[in-house]
Design an enzyme around this catalytic site. Structure first.
Site, PDB file in Angstrom:
ATOM      1  CG  HIS A 121      -0.381   0.135   2.534  1.00  0.00           C
ATOM      2  ND1 HIS A 121      -0.185  -0.934   3.373  1.00  0.00           N
ATOM      3  CD2 HIS A 121       0.028   1.223   3.211  1.00  0.00           C
ATOM      4  CE1 HIS A 121       0.328  -0.510   4.515  1.00  0.00           C
ATOM      5  NE2 HIS A 121       0.459   0.798   4.437  1.00  0.00           N
ATOM      6  CG  ASP A 149       0.053  -4.234   2.742  1.00  0.00           C
ATOM      7  OD1 ASP A 149      -0.028  -3.693   1.623  1.00  0.00           O
ATOM      8  OD2 ASP A 149       0.260  -3.600   3.796  1.00  0.00           O
ATOM      9  CB  SER A 256       3.153   1.686   5.850  1.00  0.00           C
ATOM     10  OG  SER A 256       1.958   1.796   6.579  1.00  0.00           O
TER      11      SER A 256
END
Length: 1295
Positions: A121, A149, A256
């Site tokens: 993402h 992911d 992230s």
């Protein structure tokens, strides 16, 4: 993470994905339902945007850990930090991971080659991981694969700045399996899965209820670390962890993709187990989801971009997109394959590669396997691509060109042997690159610390001020390989840089010729000579070379007309922001967050004196953590130069200085404000900003110093160990307060030594031994002690000469207890006795120290001038008054405490040295000795005060005793009395008697001339006896005699006597007459417990022997011998004496050989030797008394009677004659008289007669018709002096 993420199940990925709460059709309520359904967890609304908790941990510690700065170096163990409450925090005793794989943004992690990992993402935010920066290189993402992911990315170049994180090689299915593989025993004794994460999200600092927002994400300056515990191993293919409650760094937007690390107990290293996926709040605690490392996915992408070609020793040609494999290297059409652009070509099993076109592989590179050799030829064509990866122990001989419009990236542990000038730049991450041409590359960039550049030709680097080579973070190695190299500056940013010379046979000169201040942070080692020479008539003080890394060479360092500083390195720390605050209008922008953070931590910094932790500077002069620089070399040569050793430097080597200034413990230190960030401009430029200030830390120097017309200063906290000889000519030296100097070798200075700190002078310890050789220390202008902290120490076999001056309450210590005194080296026993008089320490000089304290223990002080001391304490010591020209000396002491010690004062018939005690005198078992330098027999009626002390002093502090002075025992008569104002010890007379032991020793030494005469006498007649045994003819002969002897009084000697000669036979009526000439050399050694020495003698003589037919014979000989003597005596202070003497000999022997049979005989004989022995005389002083010792010329007359028997044995071609003898040798005249004279009178010792029985056995053999050999053994007995054993071997050649 991008803003704040909630968790949503994805059918496409088969697991949870993070979705921004600001995204369309996603709400916190919807997300909470999903989480409650899928995870059975209660999510309490949105997650607060809070991450770094600084309530008990300094902000800098989080950043230092992630950036491997400060104490958080990769692999460091037992790391602890101090918390703001003063407690210690230990990270569960984990070692520190290497976070170099983290990209500057923190959102991706390199895993080696051209690959990195992140989360899928992140693609929505190009700042995160689409372009990744490592040090000074930028890399673009060219392709990717993802699942659940987790994303693997392919970059456009091989990453050179890091080898990448080690990926987890296994994925346990259960928590218990994971605990076995990754669990560690924590500080509370339980086993848990503990790990670290490094990322750079939207950073805020939380202090209780207050928050400091940086409004910054993906900033490398703010790359921070988390310490976590894995609580759930598998949740929809992810693991879940929670942050440590003390070292608490909660993940937030922008985190992230950041890497999570666990320690693999099987591999014994840190591994990358996944990338950060999302966060959620459960019961008020933040939980973090990590998407696990997907090895299958990584392998799929790598396989997609790999084109494998097995050369198997053959060759290939590459043209355009075609690659042709030729079997057995035949230049024929072979198997063809198409090359796909952007793929890596993987060559295996060795062979040749020929470029037939300019090749552009795009993001594809060339990979070579391990353990093979490859030859790459380009025929002028170029290659361009992701780079070159060479396997371990493989060699690639590169005879092609790299495209000049690109930068070659070289990785892998193998060797790239570049054989052609490239005209391009190169970046090196791993392995060796050998340069074989001048200017092989335009510029070279070394990163990660795993690469090495090897010079294989002169001038193979560039010719600019940096020589075209740049060392970024962790640097690499430059191997000069026997080639000289000159730099104006070395572009090195940290101590990961090393310049070496692996050629052990050829020294390489590394010249650094900066004319402005410059700091080199790296290391220098190997067979290198370092020079910093400025071509100038004057000293260029601005041409300062500062070394804060290390030097380790056995070669020299040379500095001329410039300055050199060796110092430690201020450890770099993370900063909060490297750029300036561009908004100065507080009413618009608010207070700068960096300022707010500093103010927030100011109270703790004040408490711990730690402002450096919050000052947004990577280094500070006041920080306590400095890396120690170790500098080792043979000799540092300084000519018109300045040399300083500043804080945290440990220097080992000798210094030779001329017209130079040396400062050890210099307060001036230097900091590079850009250290760690010096390399700029995509890696091919260098900047440095230097600050200087005062900062004091421990400094060490070990070695010797030779200096002329120079100056030396030893500063605070410097520890100087002079273990090499130190000679200072017109070179003053100062030792500041707080400095310590230990002289473990001889030290001489023509100036004085100024001491405000501590000076210790010692003997010379022998390597790998507990023995010590006495050390000599001399200061022509003395030792000047300033201030109450000055400390002067002499111990451990030190002999010190020079006056001592002290202006304050200094401390002077001489000697140490006998139990601590080391063993003297056996080779220096006699010398030590002369220097130290049997004490641990000897000091010669005067002490002017009216406020100081002097302590003596097992020491002797030769006091030679007026002295004054506040307090003197002595134990097992001696204070001996001396002086020149008969001047007497006074020692004045305020307070004197003496035990088991002696004071030796000189006196004549009217005056004496004096000890004056003003305030207190105490002690016991002390001797008061008097050296009578003028006496006239027994004397009374003297009235000379020796000691005066305060009234009431105990009468038994001193007692008088007999002293052996010269050849007499002298007893002073001392009266002790207490008058109305003082107590005195007064010399009122003396008595002297002859010292029989000293006279005996002197007589034994002086009898050496007689014993030397006797040794020559015993060898006079050897040649004539041989002639009778062998029926000789005219010829030449040689003889060697070695023997030992002994006498009473412990006397023993040994000698080696060599004779050579020639004689001629005359056949006369009724007799044979032999006439001849001889030359002799004797090397003898003699000694007793009182003396030892040697005599070397040379002589010449004439002889004749008449042998009658009847059997009668007459032997005559005359001889002269010259003696060179050197003897050392330990009695009466005689010492070592060199003198010459001589002796004459005239001898006659008669005898008759009666043949019992044709082959056996008996020979009675008689001998008489008359001679002359020259006398000798010695004059000297013992303890101030004039002494004379002499013996007169004398004429020995020695007789001998005896009988020999012999028998001859013969065969066809041989004949041997055996003989034995018994005789008696005796003195007819007494040997010389010895005269001893001292101040008490003259003593004459008459010579005595001696006699001894002689015994010998021997043989003579005819080896050939004209060659004879003889051997004889002999000894004597029943004499005062006897020959214990002697062996005589002779050879004769007949003409």
């Amino acid at each position: 993470m991008n803003k704040i993420y909630s968790l949503k199940y994805s059918a496409a990925t088969g697991g949870l994905i993070a979705v921004s709460e600001l995204a369309k059709r996603v709400s916190g309520k919807t997300n909470r339902k999903l989480v409650a359904t899928m995870l059975s967890l209660a999510v309490a609304g949105t997650v607060n945007a809070a991450n770094i908790d600084i309530s008990n941990v300094w902000a800098r510690d989080y950043l230092d850990l992630a950036q491997n700065k400060g104490i958080f170096q990769p692999g460091a163990t037992d790391v602890t930090i101090t918390l703001k409450n003063g407690d210690k925090f230990s990270f569960h005793n984990l070692s520190i991971p290497d976070f170099s794989g983290a990209a500057a943004s923190g959102a991706a992690t390199a895993i080696g080659g051209s690959y990195s990992v992140t989360v899928a993402h992140n693609k929505k935010n190009p700042q995160a991981a689409e372009t990744q920066v490592y040090a000074q290189s930028s890399y673009r993402v060219v392709d990717r694969r993802n699942s659940n992911d987790f994303e693997i990315q392919r970059l456009n170049k091989f990453v050179v700045e890091t080898v990448g994180a080690t990926p987890a090689e296994t994925n346990p299915t259960t928590y218990s399996d994971a605990l076995e593989r990754y669990g560690i025993v924590t500080s509370d004794g339980s086993k848990k899965i503990i790990g670290f994460r490094a990322g750079s999200g939207g950073t805020s600092f939380i202090n209780g209820e207050s928050k400091i927002s940086t409004n910054s994400a993906y900033s490398h300056d703010l790359l921070s670390a988390s310490l976590f515990e894995v609580t759930q191993w598998d949740s929809y293919g992810m693991m879940i962890y929670k942050n440590d409650k003390t070292f608490r760094n909660l993940e937030i937007f922008g985190d992230s993709g950041s890497g999570a690390y666990l320690y693999d107990n099987k591999l014994e290293k840190w591994v990358l187990v996944g990338t950060t996926h999302g966060i959620a709040s459960v019961n008020g605690d933040q939980l973090t989801w990590i998407t696990k490392y997907n090895d299958k996915l990584v392998s799929e992408l790598k396989d997609t971009y790999s084109h494998k070609i097995n050369l198997n020793g053959n060759n290939v040609t590459i043209k355009n997109t075609d690659i042709t494999l030729h079997q057995n290297n035949a230049d024929t059409t072979g198997t063809q394959e198409k090359i796909t652009k952007d793929k890596d070509i993987v060559f295996t099993n060795g062979g040749d590669v020929l470029f037939k076109d300019n090749l552009d592989f795009g993001s594809g590179g060339i990979i070579f396997d391990e353990g093979h050799e490859y030859n790459i030829n380009g025929q002028g064509f170029t290659f361009k691509g992701a780079g070159i990866d060479i396997g371990k122990e493989s060699i690639v001989n590169w005879n092609a060109l790299y495209s000049s419009d690109d930068v070659l990236h070289k990785i892998g542990p193998g060797t790239l042997n570049v054989q052609k000038k490239q005209g391009a730049n190169i970046k090196i991450g791993e392995g060796n690159v050998i340069l074989n041409e001048e200017g092989t590359f335009n510029n070279i960039y070394l990163a990660s610390g795993n690469g090495k550049v090897i010079l294989n030709k002169d001038n193979s680097l560039g010719n600019d001020q940096y020589a075209g080579i740049f060392f970024t973070k962790r640097g690499g190695t430059l191997d000069l390989n026997g080639h000289n190299q000159t730099f104006t500056r070395i572009a090195a940013t940290d101590d990961g840089t090393t310049i070496t010379n692996s050629d052990t046979t050829k020294e390489a000169v590394l010249a650094i010729n900066n004319e402005d201040s410059y700091i080199y942070h790296g290391n220098i080692n190997g067979n290198i000579k370092l020079t910093h020479n400025i071509n100038s008539q004057d000293k260029k003080t601005n041409a300062k070379l500062i070394l804060d890394g290390s030097v380790n060479t056995k070669n020299d360092v040379e500095v001329s007309n410039a300055s050199l500083t060796m110092q430690g390195h201020a450890t770099e720390h993370a900063i909060f922001r490297s750029s300036a605050n561009h908004c100065s209008l507080v009413f618009l922008c608010g207070t700068d967050w960096v300022t707010v953070l500093k103010e927030t931590e100011s109270s703790y910094n004040k408490k711990f004196n730690s402002d450096y932790k919050s000052n947004n500077q990577q280094t500070s002069f006041d920080q306590p953590d400095w890396k120690t620089g170790v500098f080792k070399f043979d000799t540092l040569h300084l000519n018109n130069a300045d040399f300083s050793i500043s804080r945290n430097a440990n220097v080992e080597g000798n210094i030779s200085a001329n017209k130079s200034a040396i400062t050890i413990g210099d307060k001036n230190v230097y900091i590079d404000n850009l250290a760690g960030k010096n390399i700029t401009n995509n890696g091919f430029d260098f900047k440095q900003t230097i600050s200087t200030n005062l900062s004091i830390g421990e400094t060490k120097f070990t070695g010797g110093i030779t200096a002329h017309n120079s100056q030396i200063a030893i500063g605070d906290q410097a520890v100087v160990t002079l273990n090499g000889a130190t000679f200072l000519d017109n070179t003053p030296i100062s030792i500041d307060k707080g400095a310590k100097v230990i002289a473990q070798n001889s030290m001489f200075t023509t100036k004085g030594i100024d001491i405000s700190g501590e000076l210790t002078m010692m003997g010379i310890p022998e390597q790998n031994s507990k023995t010590v050789t006495p050390g000599l220390h001399y200061a022509a202008d003395g030792f000047r002690l300033s201030g109450g902290n000055a400390n002067f120490i002499a111990r451990n076999m030190a002999s010190v000469t020079g006056n001592i001056y002290a202006d304050d309450a200094a401390t002077i210590t001489l000697g140490q207890p006998e139990t601590e005194t080391p063993t003297i080296s056996s080779a220096y026993q006699a010398w030590a006795e002369t220097l130290l008089y049997g004490f641990d320490t000897a000091y010669r000089g005067a002490i002017t120290a009216p406020k100081a304290t002097v302590s003596m223990n097992n020491a002797i002080w030769h006091l030679n001038s007026q002295s004054s001391i506040n307090r003197l304490e002595t134990k097992d010591s001696m204070v001996r008054f001396t002086g020149d020209n008969g001047k007497f000396t006074t020692l004045t002491v305020n307070n004197l405490t003496i035990d088991d010690s002696a004071f030796v004062l000189r006196a004549n018939l009217a005056q004496a040295d004096q000890l004056v005690v003003n305030k207190s005198l105490s002690g016991k078992n002390n001797l008061l000795l008097v050296d009578f330098i003028e006496k006239n027999g027994n004397s009374n009626g003297l009235n000379i005060d020796l000691v005066s002390a305060p009234k009431g002093t105990a009468v038994d502090v001193f007692k008088a005793t007999t002293r052996s002075i010269g050849f007499s025992d002298v007893t002073p008569v001392i009266e002790q009395k207490n008058d109305t104002d003082k107590a005195t010890w007064t010399l009122i007379g003396y008595k002297s008697v002859a010292n029989a032991d000293a006279a005996k020793k002197a007589t034994l030494l002086m009898s050496g001339g007689y014993k030397a005469f006797l040794a020559e006498v015993n060898n006079l007649n050897k040649r004539m006896g041989d002639l009778r045994d062998i029926n000789g003819e005219s010829g030449a002969w040689a003889r060697i005699i070695s023997g030992t002897g002994s006498a009473g009084g412990g006397f023993s000697d040994n000698y080696t006597h060599v004779q050579v000669g020639a004689d001629n036979k005359h056949e006369l009526d009724g007799l044979d007459l032999f006439t001849g000439v001889t030359m002799t050399y004797t090397d003898s050694h003699a000694g007793s417990d009182a003396f030892s020495g040697e005599t070397k003698s040379v002589g010449a003589g004439l002889y004749a022997s008449a042998m009658f037919e009847s059997g009668a014979y007459i032997d005559l000989i005359g001889k002269y011998v010259h003696h060179d003597n050197e003897y050392t005596a330990t009695f009466a202070g005689l010492g070592t004496r060199d003198y010459s003497s001589h002796s004459w000999y005239a001898g006659a022997e008669v005898g008759y050989r009666y043949h019992v049979t044709d082959s056996a005989w008996i020979e009675p004989q008689a001998e008489l030797v008359y001679g002359a022995v020259s006398g000798k005389q010695f004059s000297w002083k013992d303890q101030g008394m004039n002494l004379t010792m002499k013996d007169k010329d004398f004429n020995p007359l020695i007789g001998r009677t005896g009988v020999d028997v012999g028998k001859s044995f013969s065969g066809k071609d041989w004949k041997v004659t055996a003989r034995a003898g018994l005789g008696y040798q005796f003195d007819l005249f007494a040997n010389g008289e010895t005269v001893l004279r001292d101040a008490s009178g003259e003593k004459r010792i008459k010579g005595e007669k001696d006699g001894r029985m002689l015994m010998n056995v021997g043989l003579n053999a005819e080896i050939r018709d004209n060659l004879r050999f003889g051997l004889e053994f002999e000894k004597s007995a029943f004499g005062k002096y006897n020959v214990d054993n002697a062996i005589n071997a002779n050879f004769r050649y007949s003409f």
